[in-house]
Every structure is written in C-alpha cells, then in structure tokens.
Scaffold this motif. Structure first.
Motif, PDB file in Angstrom:
ATOM      1  N   ASN A  99       0.833  -1.208   0.000  1.00 43.10           N
ATOM      2  CA  ASN A  99       0.000   0.000   0.000  1.00 43.10           C
ATOM      3  C   ASN A  99       0.868   1.259   0.000  1.00 43.10           C
ATOM      4  O   ASN A  99       0.762   2.112   0.901  1.00 43.10           O
ATOM      5  CB  ASN A  99      -0.931   0.010   1.216  1.00 43.10           C
ATOM      6  CG  ASN A  99      -2.071  -0.980   1.110  1.00 43.10           C
ATOM      7  OD1 ASN A  99      -2.461  -1.380   0.012  1.00 43.10           O
ATOM      8  ND2 ASN A  99      -2.601  -1.395   2.241  1.00 43.10           N
ATOM      9  N   PRO A 100       1.739   1.404  -0.997  1.00 45.82           N
ATOM     10  CA  PRO A 100       2.702   2.512  -0.967  1.00 45.82           C
ATOM     11  C   PRO A 100       2.070   3.880  -1.185  1.00 45.82           C
ATOM     12  O   PRO A 100       1.097   4.033  -1.920  1.00 45.82           O
ATOM     13  CB  PRO A 100       3.642   2.172  -2.125  1.00 45.82           C
ATOM     14  CG  PRO A 100       2.775   1.421  -3.089  1.00 45.82           C
ATOM     15  CD  PRO A 100       1.874   0.589  -2.221  1.00 45.82           C
ATOM     16  N   LEU A 165       2.028  -4.772  -3.588  1.00 47.02           N
ATOM     17  CA  LEU A 165       0.825  -5.421  -3.075  1.00 47.02           C
ATOM     18  C   LEU A 165      -0.132  -4.341  -2.584  1.00 47.02           C
ATOM     19  O   LEU A 165       0.241  -3.516  -1.746  1.00 47.02           O
ATOM     20  CB  LEU A 165       1.168  -6.372  -1.921  1.00 47.02           C
ATOM     21  CG  LEU A 165       2.013  -7.608  -2.258  1.00 47.02           C
ATOM     22  CD1 LEU A 165       2.266  -8.431  -0.996  1.00 47.02           C
ATOM     23  CD2 LEU A 165       1.318  -8.466  -3.318  1.00 47.02           C
ATOM     24  N   LEU A 166      -1.338  -4.347  -3.109  1.00 46.32           N
ATOM     25  CA  LEU A 166      -2.327  -3.334  -2.761  1.00 46.32           C
ATOM     26  C   LEU A 166      -3.589  -3.978  -2.215  1.00 46.32           C
ATOM     27  O   LEU A 166      -3.981  -5.067  -2.637  1.00 46.32           O
ATOM     28  CB  LEU A 166      -2.705  -2.502  -3.992  1.00 46.32           C
ATOM     29  CG  LEU A 166      -1.580  -1.734  -4.699  1.00 46.32           C
ATOM     30  CD1 LEU A 166      -2.101  -1.149  -6.008  1.00 46.32           C
ATOM     31  CD2 LEU A 166      -1.043  -0.634  -3.803  1.00 46.32           C
ATOM     32  N   LYS A 167      -4.221  -3.278  -1.287  1.00 44.66           N
ATOM     33  CA  LYS A 167      -5.521  -3.685  -0.759  1.00 44.66           C
ATOM     34  C   LYS A 167      -6.597  -2.742  -1.280  1.00 44.66           C
ATOM     35  O   LYS A 167      -6.501  -1.527  -1.110  1.00 44.66           O
ATOM     36  CB  LYS A 167      -5.507  -3.644   0.775  1.00 44.66           C
ATOM     37  CG  LYS A 167      -4.671  -4.726   1.437  1.00 44.66           C
ATOM     38  CD  LYS A 167      -5.299  -6.096   1.280  1.00 44.66           C
ATOM     39  CE  LYS A 167      -4.593  -7.134   2.152  1.00 44.66           C
ATOM     40  NZ  LYS A 167      -5.198  -8.474   2.010  1.00 44.66           N
ATOM     41  N   GLU A 168      -7.632  -3.305  -1.910  1.00 46.15           N
ATOM     42  CA  GLU A 168      -8.731  -2.474  -2.387  1.00 46.15           C
ATOM     43  C   GLU A 168      -9.395  -1.704  -1.246  1.00 46.15           C
ATOM     44  O   GLU A 168      -9.929  -0.622  -1.437  1.00 46.15           O
ATOM     45  CB  GLU A 168      -9.782  -3.336  -3.102  1.00 46.15           C
ATOM     46  CG  GLU A 168      -9.376  -3.791  -4.492  1.00 46.15           C
ATOM     47  CD  GLU A 168     -10.497  -4.538  -5.192  1.00 46.15           C
ATOM     48  OE1 GLU A 168     -11.425  -5.007  -4.481  1.00 46.15           O
ATOM     49  OE2 GLU A 168     -10.453  -4.653  -6.420  1.00 46.15           O
ATOM     50  N   GLY A 169      -9.338  -2.281  -0.040  1.00 45.51           N
ATOM     51  CA  GLY A 169      -9.995  -1.663   1.102  1.00 45.51           C
ATOM     52  C   GLY A 169      -9.151  -0.633   1.826  1.00 45.51           C
ATOM     53  O   GLY A 169      -9.520  -0.208   2.947  1.00 45.51           O
ATOM     54  N   SER A 174      -5.201   5.860  -2.064  1.00 42.37           N
ATOM     55  CA  SER A 174      -5.928   5.348  -3.227  1.00 42.37           C
ATOM     56  C   SER A 174      -5.192   4.173  -3.857  1.00 42.37           C
ATOM     57  O   SER A 174      -4.111   4.337  -4.426  1.00 42.37           O
ATOM     58  CB  SER A 174      -6.107   6.464  -4.266  1.00 42.37           C
ATOM     59  OG  SER A 174      -6.591   5.934  -5.486  1.00 42.37           O
ATOM     60  N   ALA A 175      -5.795   2.993  -3.744  1.00 37.67           N
ATOM     61  CA  ALA A 175      -5.205   1.807  -4.366  1.00 37.67           C
ATOM     62  C   ALA A 175      -5.193   1.959  -5.888  1.00 37.67           C
ATOM     63  O   ALA A 175      -4.255   1.512  -6.559  1.00 37.67           O
ATOM     64  CB  ALA A 175      -5.974   0.555  -3.963  1.00 37.67           C
ATOM     65  N   ASP A 196      -7.179  -3.553   4.510  1.00 35.02           N
ATOM     66  CA  ASP A 196      -7.101  -2.202   5.053  1.00 35.02           C
ATOM     67  C   ASP A 196      -5.710  -1.636   4.800  1.00 35.02           C
ATOM     68  O   ASP A 196      -4.839  -2.316   4.251  1.00 35.02           O
ATOM     69  CB  ASP A 196      -7.407  -2.195   6.556  1.00 35.02           C
ATOM     70  CG  ASP A 196      -6.538  -3.179   7.347  1.00 35.02           C
ATOM     71  OD1 ASP A 196      -5.446  -3.538   6.855  1.00 35.02           O
ATOM     72  OD2 ASP A 196      -6.946  -3.582   8.443  1.00 35.02           O
ATOM     73  N   HIS A 197      -5.509  -0.386   5.177  1.00 40.44           N
ATOM     74  CA  HIS A 197      -4.230   0.264   4.916  1.00 40.44           C
ATOM     75  C   HIS A 197      -3.081  -0.413   5.649  1.00 40.44           C
ATOM     76  O   HIS A 197      -1.966  -0.485   5.140  1.00 40.44           O
ATOM     77  CB  HIS A 197      -4.305   1.740   5.321  1.00 40.44           C
ATOM     78  CG  HIS A 197      -3.036   2.481   5.046  1.00 40.44           C
ATOM     79  ND1 HIS A 197      -2.604   2.769   3.762  1.00 40.44           N
ATOM     80  CD2 HIS A 197      -2.077   2.989   5.888  1.00 40.44           C
ATOM     81  CE1 HIS A 197      -1.455   3.410   3.817  1.00 40.44           C
ATOM     82  NE2 HIS A 197      -1.106   3.563   5.092  1.00 40.44           N
ATOM     83  N   ARG A 198      -3.341  -0.913   6.841  1.00 42.85           N
ATOM     84  CA  ARG A 198      -2.282  -1.509   7.655  1.00 42.85           C
ATOM     85  C   ARG A 198      -1.865  -2.898   7.181  1.00 42.85           C
ATOM     86  O   ARG A 198      -0.915  -3.470   7.694  1.00 42.85           O
ATOM     87  CB  ARG A 198      -2.729  -1.585   9.120  1.00 42.85           C
ATOM     88  CG  ARG A 198      -2.827  -0.238   9.793  1.00 42.85           C
ATOM     89  CD  ARG A 198      -3.235  -0.383  11.258  1.00 42.85           C
ATOM     90  NE  ARG A 198      -3.225   0.892  11.941  1.00 42.85           N
ATOM     91  CZ  ARG A 198      -2.164   1.444  12.504  1.00 42.85           C
ATOM     92  NH1 ARG A 198      -1.007   0.801  12.463  1.00 42.85           N
ATOM     93  NH2 ARG A 198      -2.222   2.608  13.109  1.00 42.85           N
ATOM     94  N   PHE A 199      -2.569  -3.449   6.212  1.00 41.11           N
ATOM     95  CA  PHE A 199      -2.282  -4.810   5.744  1.00 41.11           C
ATOM     96  C   PHE A 199      -2.338  -5.778   6.924  1.00 41.11           C
ATOM     97  O   PHE A 199      -1.369  -6.474   7.244  1.00 41.11           O
ATOM     98  CB  PHE A 199      -0.905  -4.881   5.071  1.00 41.11           C
ATOM     99  CG  PHE A 199      -0.944  -5.366   3.647  1.00 41.11           C
ATOM    100  CD1 PHE A 199      -0.871  -6.721   3.371  1.00 41.11           C
ATOM    101  CD2 PHE A 199      -1.070  -4.482   2.600  1.00 41.11           C
ATOM    102  CE1 PHE A 199      -0.908  -7.184   2.069  1.00 41.11           C
ATOM    103  CE2 PHE A 199      -1.114  -4.925   1.284  1.00 41.11           C
ATOM    104  CZ  PHE A 199      -1.034  -6.276   1.015  1.00 41.11           C
TER     105      PHE A 199
END
Length: 219
Positions: A99-100, A165-169, A174-175, A196-199
C-alpha cells in the motif's frame, strides 16, 4: 539475504509487520537477516540512513561467505513504500511495496492545511514550523513537505526489481492511483480484495512475500 523493513507514518522500528517479518524469518529462514531501522526523521535523513545501511551491509557481508554482498532487499509500507521506491530508483535494489504512498507531497499537505486553521500567523509559513508530530516522534515541518515536493515519484527506473501489493480496502490511500502509476511503469502489481491500509493479514501472507522477494532478487 538482508531485508530492510521500512515502516510508514506514525510507526517505528517495532512496527507489527516488521516484527512479524523478523520472527517468521528467524523460524523459517534463519539465513535471512531482517533490519528494522527507526526512521522518524526528516525525509533527507531517512533517505541517507537507508543508503548508509545498505552500503554497510554490502561491505560487511563480503566477509560472510553465506550471504551475497548485493542481496539486500527492501519492504516498505505506506510512506515506507515511497522511500523504498526512491532508494530502488537510486541504486537498483529490489523492493516490495505494501500500500505505498505515491504522492506524499499531496497527502501530507493535510497537516499544513490543519496548521493554517489553527495558527494563521506568519510562523505557520516558516520552514521549521512543526505541522504535525507523529507517534514515533517525527516533527513534520514545511521544509519536509518541500522535500517531498522536490522528490516526487515520476518513474520507476528498475521495474523488474519492484513488486507492489495493494488492498482495495485501503482507507487512507488510493489503491487505484498506486495501481495505475506502478503498472504504467512496468512494475508487478497485485491488487487484493478487501483489507485495510495496515495490511492486517500480513502475517498470513509471509510465505507469498518471501517467494516474491526471491523472484525480485533473481530478476
């Protein structure tokens, strides 16, 4: 292999993901060293500290026949993903991004906006005016925002060495924005549903994470 975990905003050397990574490697990959530097400093200090650490590891490891001197990879979360990208662009080291943050000069501007509302005097415009203090102790100033402005991400110099690696949530960043930027630059991007942002499920994904890192090192 050496792994440097680069934490995000409002985190520190003892971040949950960094500790999970270290414990996993101690149990399943004892030949891998995990480094968790505290990076609650100005952005130029963070950039230089990571470079110095990489150089130190590479120089020291030439005396250890079990570790390749160039086998240092980065895992960066959120703002740590931004710094990991900068470092990878600079020296070509592999980097896995979680989630960069791709536009900290914009997303961190909220602290300046809040400060103007609180303090409308000239002091709020000075370079050393503290806009926000993070949980880890970094006092963000106008000079820091200017640094991010001057060091925007515009390209990925070694796309075969970068995976995302991105999370839609993700509720903070913004993913879609990150996906568009890194895919356009040719980096590997995986978007996962929910999260979530924290993975928060990072611990469950560590076997996959290690596979990705091995692929990046060999690329």
């Amino acid at each position: 292999m050496n792994i440097i975990y680069i934490h995000g905003l409002d985190s520190d050397a003892n971040s949950t993901k960094g500790l999970l990574l270290e414990r996993y490697c101690q149990q399943y990959h004892p030949d891998i060293n995990v480094w968790r530097p505290d990076l609650n400093k100005t952005p130029d200090q963070v950039f230089n500290q990571i470079l110095l650490l990489i150089n130190s590891l590479n120089n020291n490891n030439t005396e250890n026949e079990n570790i390749e001197p160039s086998n240092t990879v980065l895992i960066g979360s959120s703002l740590g993903g931004y710094f990991s990208t900068l470092i990878s662009n600079h020296i070509g080291c592999p980097a896995l991004l979680l989630n960069p943050s791709t536009q900290p000069h914009i997303t961190l501007q909220r602290f300046a906006d809040e400060s103007v509302l609180i303090d409308s005097g000239k002091a709020a415009l000075s370079e050393d005016y503290v806009l926000h203090s993070t949980a880890g102790g970094w006092d963000i100033t106008n000079a820091d925002l200017q640094w991010f402005e001057e060091n925007q991400l515009s390209a990925i110099n070694y796309p075969n060495k970068v995976a995302v690696l991105l999370k839609e949530g993700d509720e903070l960043l913004s993913a879609e924005l990150s996906k568009a930027f890194y895919q356009m630059q040719g980096a590997s991007v995986t978007v996962q549903t929910g999260g979530d942002h924290r993975f928060s499920d990072f611990g469950e994904q560590l076997p996959m994470v290690m596979d990705i890192l091995q692929d990046l090192v060999q690329a």
